[in-house]
Scaffold this motif. Sequence first.
Motif, PDB file in Angstrom:
ATOM      1  N   ILE A   4      16.244   0.904  -0.676  1.00 41.02           N
ATOM      2  CA  ILE A   4      17.342   1.076   0.277  1.00 41.02           C
ATOM      3  C   ILE A   4      16.818   1.668   1.579  1.00 41.02           C
ATOM      4  O   ILE A   4      17.191   1.244   2.683  1.00 41.02           O
ATOM      5  CB  ILE A   4      18.450   1.963  -0.320  1.00 41.02           C
ATOM      6  CG1 ILE A   4      19.149   1.227  -1.470  1.00 41.02           C
ATOM      7  CG2 ILE A   4      19.464   2.363   0.756  1.00 41.02           C
ATOM      8  CD1 ILE A   4      20.140   2.091  -2.227  1.00 41.02           C
ATOM      9  N   GLY A   5      15.923   2.653   1.464  1.00 42.72           N
ATOM     10  CA  GLY A   5      15.390   3.310   2.653  1.00 42.72           C
ATOM     11  C   GLY A   5      14.619   2.363   3.564  1.00 42.72           C
ATOM     12  O   GLY A   5      14.841   2.347   4.779  1.00 42.72           O
ATOM     13  N   VAL A   6      13.715   1.563   2.984  1.00 42.20           N
ATOM     14  CA  VAL A   6      12.933   0.656   3.829  1.00 42.20           C
ATOM     15  C   VAL A   6      13.816  -0.456   4.402  1.00 42.20           C
ATOM     16  O   VAL A   6      13.580  -0.932   5.520  1.00 42.20           O
ATOM     17  CB  VAL A   6      11.726   0.062   3.055  1.00 42.20           C
ATOM     18  CG1 VAL A   6      10.702   1.139   2.748  1.00 42.20           C
ATOM     19  CG2 VAL A   6      12.166  -0.655   1.788  1.00 42.20           C
ATOM     20  N   SER A   7      14.849  -0.843   3.664  1.00 44.09           N
ATOM     21  CA  SER A   7      15.773  -1.854   4.188  1.00 44.09           C
ATOM     22  C   SER A   7      16.501  -1.332   5.418  1.00 44.09           C
ATOM     23  O   SER A   7      16.645  -2.041   6.423  1.00 44.09           O
ATOM     24  CB  SER A   7      16.788  -2.258   3.115  1.00 44.09           C
ATOM     25  OG  SER A   7      16.159  -2.904   2.031  1.00 44.09           O
ATOM     26  N   ILE A   8      16.964  -0.096   5.361  1.00 43.89           N
ATOM     27  CA  ILE A   8      17.654   0.502   6.502  1.00 43.89           C
ATOM     28  C   ILE A   8      16.719   0.617   7.696  1.00 43.89           C
ATOM     29  O   ILE A   8      17.103   0.339   8.844  1.00 43.89           O
ATOM     30  CB  ILE A   8      18.229   1.877   6.121  1.00 43.89           C
ATOM     31  CG1 ILE A   8      19.356   1.707   5.100  1.00 43.89           C
ATOM     32  CG2 ILE A   8      18.736   2.625   7.349  1.00 43.89           C
ATOM     33  CD1 ILE A   8      19.874   3.010   4.534  1.00 43.89           C
TER      34      ILE A   8
ATOM     35  N   GLY B 127       0.803  -1.219   0.000  1.00 44.98           N
ATOM     36  CA  GLY B 127       0.000   0.000   0.000  1.00 44.98           C
ATOM     37  C   GLY B 127       0.831   1.262   0.000  1.00 44.98           C
ATOM     38  O   GLY B 127       0.497   2.245  -0.680  1.00 44.98           O
ATOM     39  N   SER B 128       1.933   1.264   0.742  1.00 47.10           N
ATOM     40  CA  SER B 128       2.775   2.458   0.807  1.00 47.10           C
ATOM     41  C   SER B 128       3.584   2.667  -0.469  1.00 47.10           C
ATOM     42  O   SER B 128       4.000   3.796  -0.767  1.00 47.10           O
ATOM     43  CB  SER B 128       3.719   2.362   2.011  1.00 47.10           C
ATOM     44  OG  SER B 128       4.608   1.269   1.879  1.00 47.10           O
ATOM     45  N   SER B 129       3.810   1.593  -1.230  1.00 46.71           N
ATOM     46  CA  SER B 129       4.624   1.717  -2.442  1.00 46.71           C
ATOM     47  C   SER B 129       4.000   2.681  -3.446  1.00 46.71           C
ATOM     48  O   SER B 129       4.701   3.492  -4.063  1.00 46.71           O
ATOM     49  CB  SER B 129       4.805   0.351  -3.105  1.00 46.71           C
ATOM     50  OG  SER B 129       5.663  -0.458  -2.351  1.00 46.71           O
ATOM     51  N   GLY B 130       2.670   2.594  -3.594  1.00 48.49           N
ATOM     52  CA  GLY B 130       2.004   3.501  -4.524  1.00 48.49           C
ATOM     53  C   GLY B 130       2.153   4.955  -4.108  1.00 48.49           C
ATOM     54  O   GLY B 130       2.411   5.837  -4.937  1.00 48.49           O
ATOM     55  N   LEU B 131       2.021   5.209  -2.812  1.00 48.86           N
ATOM     56  CA  LEU B 131       2.160   6.572  -2.302  1.00 48.86           C
ATOM     57  C   LEU B 131       3.585   7.073  -2.486  1.00 48.86           C
ATOM     58  O   LEU B 131       3.812   8.211  -2.928  1.00 48.86           O
ATOM     59  CB  LEU B 131       1.771   6.610  -0.822  1.00 48.86           C
ATOM     60  CG  LEU B 131       1.942   7.954  -0.104  1.00 48.86           C
ATOM     61  CD1 LEU B 131       1.056   9.007  -0.740  1.00 48.86           C
ATOM     62  CD2 LEU B 131       1.633   7.808   1.380  1.00 48.86           C
ATOM     63  N   ILE B 132       4.556   6.230  -2.171  1.00 47.07           N
ATOM     64  CA  ILE B 132       5.959   6.628  -2.305  1.00 47.07           C
ATOM     65  C   ILE B 132       6.310   6.871  -3.771  1.00 47.07           C
ATOM     66  O   ILE B 132       7.012   7.838  -4.105  1.00 47.07           O
ATOM     67  CB  ILE B 132       6.863   5.547  -1.690  1.00 47.07           C
ATOM     68  CG1 ILE B 132       6.658   5.493  -0.174  1.00 47.07           C
ATOM     69  CG2 ILE B 132       8.337   5.803  -2.018  1.00 47.07           C
ATOM     70  CD1 ILE B 132       7.357   4.334   0.508  1.00 47.07           C
ATOM     71  N   ALA B 133       5.807   6.013  -4.656  1.00 43.77           N
ATOM     72  CA  ALA B 133       6.067   6.199  -6.084  1.00 43.77           C
ATOM     73  C   ALA B 133       5.430   7.487  -6.595  1.00 43.77           C
ATOM     74  O   ALA B 133       6.020   8.202  -7.418  1.00 43.77           O
ATOM     75  CB  ALA B 133       5.538   5.000  -6.865  1.00 43.77           C
ATOM     76  N   SER B 134       4.221   7.810  -6.111  1.00 46.16           N
ATOM     77  CA  SER B 134       3.532   9.033  -6.549  1.00 46.16           C
ATOM     78  C   SER B 134       4.263  10.284  -6.105  1.00 46.16           C
ATOM     79  O   SER B 134       4.077  11.362  -6.690  1.00 46.16           O
ATOM     80  CB  SER B 134       2.096   9.046  -6.012  1.00 46.16           C
ATOM     81  OG  SER B 134       2.081   9.194  -4.599  1.00 46.16           O
ATOM     82  N   MET B 135       5.076  10.169  -5.075  1.00 47.27           N
ATOM     83  CA  MET B 135       5.874  11.310  -4.596  1.00 47.27           C
ATOM     84  C   MET B 135       7.157  11.472  -5.392  1.00 47.27           C
ATOM     85  O   MET B 135       7.952  12.377  -5.119  1.00 47.27           O
ATOM     86  CB  MET B 135       6.198  11.122  -3.115  1.00 47.27           C
ATOM     87  CG  MET B 135       4.978  11.121  -2.212  1.00 47.27           C
ATOM     88  SD  MET B 135       5.355  10.570  -0.523  1.00 47.27           S
ATOM     89  CE  MET B 135       6.563  11.793  -0.019  1.00 47.27           C
ATOM     90  N   GLY B 136       7.396  10.592  -6.363  1.00 48.30           N
ATOM     91  CA  GLY B 136       8.568  10.689  -7.210  1.00 48.30           C
ATOM     92  C   GLY B 136       9.838  10.129  -6.619  1.00 48.30           C
ATOM     93  O   GLY B 136      10.934  10.408  -7.117  1.00 48.30           O
ATOM     94  N   VAL B 137       9.714   9.316  -5.569  1.00 50.08           N
ATOM     95  CA  VAL B 137      10.904   8.714  -4.958  1.00 50.08           C
ATOM     96  C   VAL B 137      11.424   7.604  -5.875  1.00 50.08           C
ATOM     97  O   VAL B 137      10.667   6.694  -6.226  1.00 50.08           O
ATOM     98  CB  VAL B 137      10.575   8.139  -3.566  1.00 50.08           C
ATOM     99  CG1 VAL B 137      11.809   7.469  -2.957  1.00 50.08           C
ATOM    100  CG2 VAL B 137      10.054   9.232  -2.651  1.00 50.08           C
ATOM    101  N   PRO B 138      12.691   7.660  -6.282  1.00 46.53           N
ATOM    102  CA  PRO B 138      13.234   6.606  -7.153  1.00 46.53           C
ATOM    103  C   PRO B 138      13.146   5.234  -6.495  1.00 46.53           C
ATOM    104  O   PRO B 138      13.236   5.108  -5.267  1.00 46.53           O
ATOM    105  CB  PRO B 138      14.690   7.034  -7.368  1.00 46.53           C
ATOM    106  CG  PRO B 138      14.715   8.501  -7.075  1.00 46.53           C
ATOM    107  CD  PRO B 138      13.685   8.716  -6.002  1.00 46.53           C
ATOM    108  N   LEU B 139      13.005   4.217  -7.321  1.00 44.68           N
ATOM    109  CA  LEU B 139      12.873   2.855  -6.807  1.00 44.68           C
ATOM    110  C   LEU B 139      14.073   2.457  -5.948  1.00 44.68           C
ATOM    111  O   LEU B 139      13.916   1.871  -4.877  1.00 44.68           O
ATOM    112  CB  LEU B 139      12.712   1.881  -7.979  1.00 44.68           C
ATOM    113  CG  LEU B 139      12.678   0.396  -7.631  1.00 44.68           C
ATOM    114  CD1 LEU B 139      11.465   0.075  -6.765  1.00 44.68           C
ATOM    115  CD2 LEU B 139      12.659  -0.455  -8.899  1.00 44.68           C
TER     116      LEU B 139
END
Length: 388
Positions: free
Chosen positions: A170-174, A153-165
């Motif tokens: 890397i961010g969620v892994s950390i 669910g959060s992936s769509g929101l993060i992608a819509s904000m223009g955050v590169p894959l």
Amino acid sequence: MIRTIRTLAFHTPSLSVGMTFFTLSLLFGSWLGRLPEVQLALSLSEGQLGFALLGLPVGALIMMPLSGWLGRRLSTGQAMTFSTLLFCSLFPLPAFAQGAWGLFFLLSLVGLSNSFMNISMNAAAAAVEREYSVAIMSACHGMFSLGAMLGAGSSGLIASMGVPLQAHLIGVSILMVGLHFYFRAAIRHLPAQPSGPLKKQAFEWPSGALLGLAFIGFCIMIGEGAVADWGAIYLRQDLGADPFLASMGYAGFSLSMAMGRFAGDSLSLALGNRRVIIGGSLIGALGVLLAILADMPILAIVGFTVVGIGFSSVVPLLFGAASRVPTGSVGGNIATVATSGVIGFLIAPPLIGMVSEHFGLRSGLLIVLCLAVAAGVVAFRSTATARS
């Protein structure tokens, strides 16, 4: 269900294991949520993407003969820490792939570490249940369902904000590494699994009873993977659902999976493992049948929700049953069932895709129906599922 959730929330060893389940699924859900973006960026056809996705089950299969051997040489906490850090380190790599072959190779590494982490956290849940006389296995898998929902669910929101894959993964892994170290003290002191004498060989040939449990897990996890990856496409392409309704199929499935898993421990105590496994497999098959026969999106959404209700408690109970099989080591037995389930879950997208390409998506879902019925039949005939 309330008692199970209370145990998970206030018993630190249980919570540390539950959050490890959450970590694995949140990361994997984050990847699945942006998979169409990967396909577009690499200009992959559906066939090429299906081939690349085979890297995940290939990696899991490679891990199978090694996991029981590693489990006997590492403590419960060491195995969970090592596998978690390994998975978090390798997880972002597919975002840097430069083609179908590169994606296949990097996904095979992720599949290998995914399998090891899956095995170690299920072994830890079984050890906590045995040591503290609590029932948390199903609830831990409920945490897995919640993590998958949040990640996807959060992936769509993060992608819509223009955050590169790459930055996203890397961010969620950390973040998940930080979560693991927050519970590091509890994880370090997790109880050990009982084991037999240390063997020189890395591979243990599973008994007939264990193979039956592994087969059930394979069948059910293929169903889970099929709904996760093809449910929305089926609603959109075959039944003409709009994007919102198409997303509701997986949402209903995930919600019923999570609720069923949080209630699963209490249900197994009331009805017994065998009845829950048999009934869950057949209820799931009924849900798939409803989705296949549906002529409007809402009926298919109900069908996928019923699939979640049926399948929710089956796999957690299989791990508990595997830990009680008298032959082989506990870690090796759990590894066999966990790996077969992971392979089923990861092989579902390319398998259903290849069948659907030639015969249609309804035919692909028919495979899920047949396997769910087969799982119920094997559970009925198996003595391992009857042990409480």
